[in-house]
Design an enzyme around this catalytic site. Structure first.
Site, PDB file in Angstrom:
ATOM      1  N   PRO A   1      69.464  15.681 -18.437  1.00  0.00           N
ATOM      2  CA  PRO A   1      69.995  15.591 -17.069  1.00  0.00           C
ATOM      3  C   PRO A   1      70.752  14.279 -16.840  1.00  0.00           C
ATOM      4  O   PRO A   1      71.407  14.127 -15.820  1.00  0.00           O
ATOM      5  CB  PRO A   1      68.734  15.653 -16.196  1.00  0.00           C
TER       6      PRO A   1
ATOM      7  N   GLU B   1      59.178  15.745 -21.389  1.00  0.00           N
ATOM      8  CA  GLU B   1      59.747  14.739 -20.482  1.00  0.00           C
ATOM      9  C   GLU B   1      61.068  14.155 -20.971  1.00  0.00           C
ATOM     10  O   GLU B   1      61.720  13.387 -20.284  1.00  0.00           O
ATOM     11  CB  GLU B   1      58.736  13.601 -20.260  1.00  0.00           C
TER      12      GLU B   1
ATOM     13  N   ARG C   1      83.938  31.801 -25.084  1.00  0.00           N
ATOM     14  CA  ARG C   1      84.940  32.667 -24.438  1.00  0.00           C
ATOM     15  C   ARG C   1      86.324  32.033 -24.414  1.00  0.00           C
ATOM     16  O   ARG C   1      87.315  32.712 -24.166  1.00  0.00           O
ATOM     17  CB  ARG C   1      84.478  33.119 -23.055  1.00  0.00           C
TER      18      ARG C   1
ATOM     19  N   ASP D   1      90.992  32.174 -14.920  1.00  0.00           N
ATOM     20  CA  ASP D   1      89.622  31.881 -14.505  1.00  0.00           C
ATOM     21  C   ASP D   1      89.589  30.796 -13.440  1.00  0.00           C
ATOM     22  O   ASP D   1      90.473  29.951 -13.389  1.00  0.00           O
ATOM     23  CB  ASP D   1      88.812  31.329 -15.693  1.00  0.00           C
TER      24      ASP D   1
END
Ligand code: ADE
Length: 232
Positions: free
Chosen positions: A89, A116, A154, A169
Protein backbone atom coordinates in the site's frame (compact mmCIF):
# COMPACT_ATOMS: atom_id res chain seq x y z
CA UNK A 1 6.18 -11.03 -22.42
CA UNK A 2 6.90 -13.03 -19.32
CA UNK A 3 5.25 -12.29 -15.96
CA UNK A 4 6.42 -14.04 -12.79
CA UNK A 5 4.50 -13.90 -9.53
CA UNK A 6 6.11 -14.77 -6.20
CA UNK A 7 3.42 -15.58 -3.65
CA UNK A 8 2.54 -17.71 -0.65
CA UNK A 9 -0.81 -18.55 -2.26
CA UNK A 10 -0.35 -19.54 -5.91
CA UNK A 11 -3.71 -21.35 -5.87
CA UNK A 12 -5.48 -18.00 -5.58
CA UNK A 13 -4.45 -17.21 -9.17
CA UNK A 14 -5.98 -20.26 -10.83
CA UNK A 15 -9.38 -18.79 -11.60
CA UNK A 16 -8.60 -15.17 -12.65
CA UNK A 17 -5.82 -16.25 -15.00
CA UNK A 18 -7.96 -18.88 -16.71
CA UNK A 19 -10.79 -16.85 -18.14
CA UNK A 20 -11.44 -14.38 -20.91
CA UNK A 21 -8.71 -12.17 -22.36
CA UNK A 22 -5.91 -13.27 -20.01
CA UNK A 23 -6.56 -16.94 -20.73
CA UNK A 24 -6.68 -16.32 -24.47
CA UNK A 25 -3.48 -14.26 -24.41
CA UNK A 26 -1.62 -17.12 -22.70
CA UNK A 27 -3.00 -19.71 -25.11
CA UNK A 28 -1.89 -17.59 -28.04
CA UNK A 29 1.60 -17.20 -26.62
CA UNK A 30 1.39 -13.41 -26.12
CA UNK A 31 2.25 -13.79 -22.45
CA UNK A 32 3.73 -16.47 -20.25
CA UNK A 33 2.71 -16.31 -16.58
CA UNK A 34 4.73 -18.30 -14.04
CA UNK A 35 3.75 -18.68 -10.38
CA UNK A 36 6.33 -19.47 -7.69
CA UNK A 37 5.57 -20.38 -4.11
CA UNK A 38 7.79 -18.44 -1.69
CA UNK A 39 7.23 -21.16 0.93
CA UNK A 40 9.10 -23.66 -1.25
CA UNK A 41 12.24 -21.67 -0.45
CA UNK A 42 11.83 -21.61 3.36
CA UNK A 43 14.82 -23.12 5.09
CA UNK A 44 13.87 -22.91 8.77
CA UNK A 45 11.80 -25.42 10.70
CA UNK A 46 8.10 -25.76 9.79
CA UNK A 47 8.77 -23.91 6.50
CA UNK A 48 8.57 -20.61 8.35
CA UNK A 49 8.32 -17.56 6.09
CA UNK A 50 7.25 -14.85 8.55
CA UNK A 51 8.21 -13.64 12.00
CA UNK A 52 7.21 -11.01 14.56
CA UNK A 53 8.44 -7.45 13.98
CA UNK A 54 11.52 -6.08 15.74
CA UNK A 55 10.45 -3.29 18.08
CA UNK A 56 7.15 -5.01 18.78
CA UNK A 57 3.70 -4.49 17.30
CA UNK A 58 0.90 -6.55 15.88
CA UNK A 59 1.10 -9.07 13.07
CA UNK A 60 3.85 -10.92 11.29
CA UNK A 61 6.45 -9.74 8.79
CA UNK A 62 7.62 -11.63 5.69
CA UNK A 63 11.24 -12.74 6.20
CA UNK A 64 14.11 -11.88 3.85
CA UNK A 65 15.64 -15.31 3.17
CA UNK A 66 12.74 -17.14 1.47
CA UNK A 67 11.89 -14.12 -0.71
CA UNK A 68 15.51 -13.49 -1.76
CA UNK A 69 16.07 -17.18 -2.59
CA UNK A 70 12.80 -17.44 -4.50
CA UNK A 71 13.58 -14.28 -6.50
CA UNK A 72 17.11 -15.45 -7.28
CA UNK A 73 15.82 -18.80 -8.52
CA UNK A 74 13.13 -17.18 -10.68
CA UNK A 75 15.49 -14.58 -12.15
CA UNK A 76 17.90 -17.32 -13.21
CA UNK A 77 15.21 -18.92 -15.38
CA UNK A 78 15.54 -16.23 -18.04
CA UNK A 79 18.38 -14.11 -19.43
CA UNK A 80 16.28 -10.97 -18.74
CA UNK A 81 16.22 -10.50 -14.95
CA UNK A 82 13.01 -8.45 -15.21
CA UNK A 83 11.49 -5.36 -13.64
CA UNK A 84 10.86 -6.31 -10.02
CA UNK A 85 7.76 -4.95 -8.30
CA UNK A 86 6.66 -5.30 -4.67
CA UNK A 87 2.93 -4.96 -4.09
CA UNK A 88 2.44 -2.73 -1.06
CA UNK A 89 0.00 0.00 0.00
CA UNK A 90 3.05 2.32 0.25
CA UNK A 91 3.90 2.13 -3.45
CA UNK A 92 3.44 4.31 -6.53
CA UNK A 93 -0.26 4.35 -7.38
CA UNK A 94 -1.10 1.99 -10.25
CA UNK A 95 -2.96 3.65 -13.12
CA UNK A 96 -3.47 3.28 -16.88
CA UNK A 97 -0.22 5.13 -17.56
CA UNK A 98 1.76 2.63 -15.47
CA UNK A 99 -0.18 -0.25 -17.06
CA UNK A 100 0.98 0.99 -20.49
CA UNK A 101 4.54 1.36 -19.28
CA UNK A 102 4.62 -2.17 -17.84
CA UNK A 103 2.97 -3.72 -20.90
CA UNK A 104 6.01 -2.59 -22.91
CA UNK A 105 8.42 -4.59 -20.70
CA UNK A 106 9.76 -7.96 -21.80
CA UNK A 107 9.60 -9.32 -18.26
CA UNK A 108 8.10 -8.23 -14.94
CA UNK A 109 8.31 -9.98 -11.58
CA UNK A 110 5.53 -9.27 -9.06
CA UNK A 111 6.18 -10.06 -5.41
CA UNK A 112 2.99 -10.45 -3.37
CA UNK A 113 3.40 -10.22 0.39
CA UNK A 114 0.97 -11.22 3.05
CA UNK A 115 0.61 -10.45 6.76
CA UNK A 116 1.77 -7.05 8.04
CA UNK A 117 4.25 -6.50 5.23
CA UNK A 118 7.79 -7.19 4.05
CA UNK A 119 11.05 -6.92 5.95
CA UNK A 120 12.29 -3.56 4.58
CA UNK A 121 15.56 -5.19 3.47
CA UNK A 122 13.61 -7.07 0.77
CA UNK A 123 12.89 -3.73 -0.91
CA UNK A 124 16.37 -2.30 -0.29
CA UNK A 125 18.27 -5.46 -1.20
CA UNK A 126 16.39 -6.35 -4.37
CA UNK A 127 16.07 -2.79 -5.65
CA UNK A 128 12.39 -3.49 -6.32
CA UNK A 129 9.94 -0.65 -6.93
CA UNK A 130 6.78 -0.57 -4.82
CA UNK A 131 3.35 -0.38 -6.46
CA UNK A 132 -0.06 0.09 -4.80
CA UNK A 133 -3.43 -0.42 -6.51
CA UNK A 134 -5.16 2.18 -4.33
CA UNK A 135 -5.44 3.83 -0.95
CA UNK A 136 -6.87 0.91 0.97
CA UNK A 137 -5.29 -2.09 2.67
CA UNK A 138 -5.85 -5.63 1.41
CA UNK A 139 -4.85 -8.85 3.16
CA UNK A 140 -2.08 -9.44 0.69
CA UNK A 141 -0.55 -8.56 -2.65
CA UNK A 142 -2.27 -11.39 -4.57
CA UNK A 143 -5.37 -9.47 -5.65
CA UNK A 144 -3.27 -6.42 -6.60
CA UNK A 145 -0.99 -8.71 -8.68
CA UNK A 146 -4.06 -10.10 -10.50
CA UNK A 147 -5.40 -6.60 -11.12
CA UNK A 148 -2.06 -5.51 -12.57
CA UNK A 149 -1.73 -8.63 -14.76
CA UNK A 150 -5.22 -8.11 -16.18
CA UNK A 151 -4.64 -4.43 -16.92
CA UNK A 152 -1.28 -5.13 -18.60
CA UNK A 153 -2.24 -8.21 -20.62
CA UNK A 154 -5.22 -6.55 -22.34
CA UNK A 155 -2.82 -3.88 -23.61
CA UNK A 156 -0.48 -6.37 -25.30
CA UNK A 157 -0.65 -6.16 -29.10
CA UNK A 158 -3.34 -8.55 -30.40
CA UNK A 159 -4.66 -9.43 -26.91
CA UNK A 160 -8.07 -7.90 -27.68
CA UNK A 161 -10.15 -9.24 -30.55
CA UNK A 162 -10.20 -7.32 -33.84
CA UNK A 163 -13.45 -5.65 -32.96
CA UNK A 164 -12.20 -4.50 -29.56
CA UNK A 165 -9.77 -1.73 -28.98
CA UNK A 166 -8.05 -0.37 -25.89
CA UNK A 167 -7.76 3.01 -27.62
CA UNK A 168 -11.25 4.13 -26.52
CA UNK A 169 -11.02 2.78 -22.98
CA UNK A 170 -11.53 5.10 -20.05
CA UNK A 171 -8.25 6.85 -19.09
CA UNK A 172 -6.54 6.05 -22.42
CA UNK A 173 -6.84 9.73 -23.40
CA UNK A 174 -7.14 11.00 -19.82
CA UNK A 175 -10.95 10.99 -19.92
CA UNK A 176 -13.64 8.52 -18.85
CA UNK A 177 -15.19 6.52 -21.67
CA UNK A 178 -18.39 7.76 -23.38
CA UNK A 179 -21.66 5.82 -22.74
CA UNK A 180 -22.37 2.77 -24.94
CA UNK A 181 -25.69 1.32 -26.12
CA UNK A 182 -26.74 -1.89 -27.88
CA UNK A 183 -30.03 -3.42 -29.09
CA UNK A 184 -32.93 -2.84 -28.57
CA UNK A 185 -33.45 0.79 -29.58
CA UNK A 186 -35.91 1.21 -26.73
CA UNK A 187 -35.99 -0.58 -23.37
CA UNK A 188 -38.53 0.20 -20.61
CA UNK A 189 -39.17 3.54 -22.33
CA UNK A 190 -35.45 4.41 -22.39
CA UNK A 191 -34.27 5.29 -25.89
CA UNK A 192 -30.88 5.08 -27.57
CA UNK A 193 -29.75 8.65 -28.44
CA UNK A 194 -30.77 9.49 -32.04
CA UNK A 195 -27.26 10.43 -33.10
CA UNK A 196 -26.04 6.84 -32.59
CA UNK A 197 -28.69 5.59 -35.05
CA UNK A 198 -27.93 8.31 -37.61
CA UNK A 199 -25.02 6.60 -39.34
CA UNK A 200 -23.24 9.99 -39.38
CA UNK A 201 -19.80 9.08 -38.04
CA UNK A 202 -18.58 12.63 -37.75
CA UNK A 203 -21.57 13.56 -35.58
CA UNK A 204 -21.19 10.32 -33.57
CA UNK A 205 -17.52 11.10 -32.83
CA UNK A 206 -18.45 14.64 -31.79
CA UNK A 207 -21.22 13.37 -29.49
CA UNK A 208 -18.94 10.77 -27.90
CA UNK A 209 -16.19 13.30 -27.22
CA UNK A 210 -18.73 15.66 -25.65
CA UNK A 211 -20.23 12.86 -23.52
CA UNK A 212 -16.75 11.78 -22.36
CA UNK A 213 -16.00 15.36 -21.30
CA UNK A 214 -19.35 15.75 -19.47
CA UNK A 215 -19.02 12.39 -17.71
CA UNK A 216 -15.47 13.16 -16.62
CA UNK A 217 -16.44 16.63 -15.39
CA UNK A 218 -19.25 15.16 -13.31
CA UNK A 219 -17.56 12.04 -11.92
CA UNK A 220 -13.84 12.88 -11.93
CA UNK A 221 -13.09 16.61 -12.15
CA UNK A 222 -9.52 15.81 -11.04
CA UNK A 223 -8.96 13.96 -14.34
CA UNK A 224 -10.37 16.84 -16.37
CA UNK A 225 -7.83 19.28 -14.95
CA UNK A 226 -4.99 16.96 -16.00
CA UNK A 227 -6.58 16.39 -19.44
CA UNK A 228 -6.90 20.15 -20.07
CA UNK A 229 -3.25 20.70 -19.15
CA UNK A 230 -2.10 17.90 -21.51
CA UNK A 231 -4.31 19.23 -24.37
CA UNK A 232 -2.64 22.62 -23.98
N1 ADE B 1 -1.12 -5.06 -0.32
C1 ADE B 1 -2.06 -4.73 0.59
N2 ADE B 1 -2.79 -3.70 0.16
C2 ADE B 1 -2.30 -3.35 -1.06
C3 ADE B 1 -2.63 -2.35 -2.00
N3 ADE B 1 -3.61 -1.46 -1.80
N4 ADE B 1 -1.91 -2.29 -3.14
C4 ADE B 1 -0.90 -3.16 -3.36
N5 ADE B 1 -0.55 -4.12 -2.50
C5 ADE B 1 -1.23 -4.22 -1.35
Amino acid sequence: MRIDVLTLFPEMFASPLNFSIVKRAQQRGLVQIALSNIRDFAKSSYNKVDDSPYGGGAGMVLMCQPVFDCLESVQKQDSNSGRVILLTPQGRKFDQQLAKELSAEKRIILIAGHYEGFDERIRIGTGAEEVSIGDYVLSGGELPAMVIIDAIVRLLPDALGDEDSAANDSFSDGLLEYPQYTRPEEFKGLKVPDVLLSGNHKEIDKWRKQQALEKTEKQRPDLLDKHKKSEK
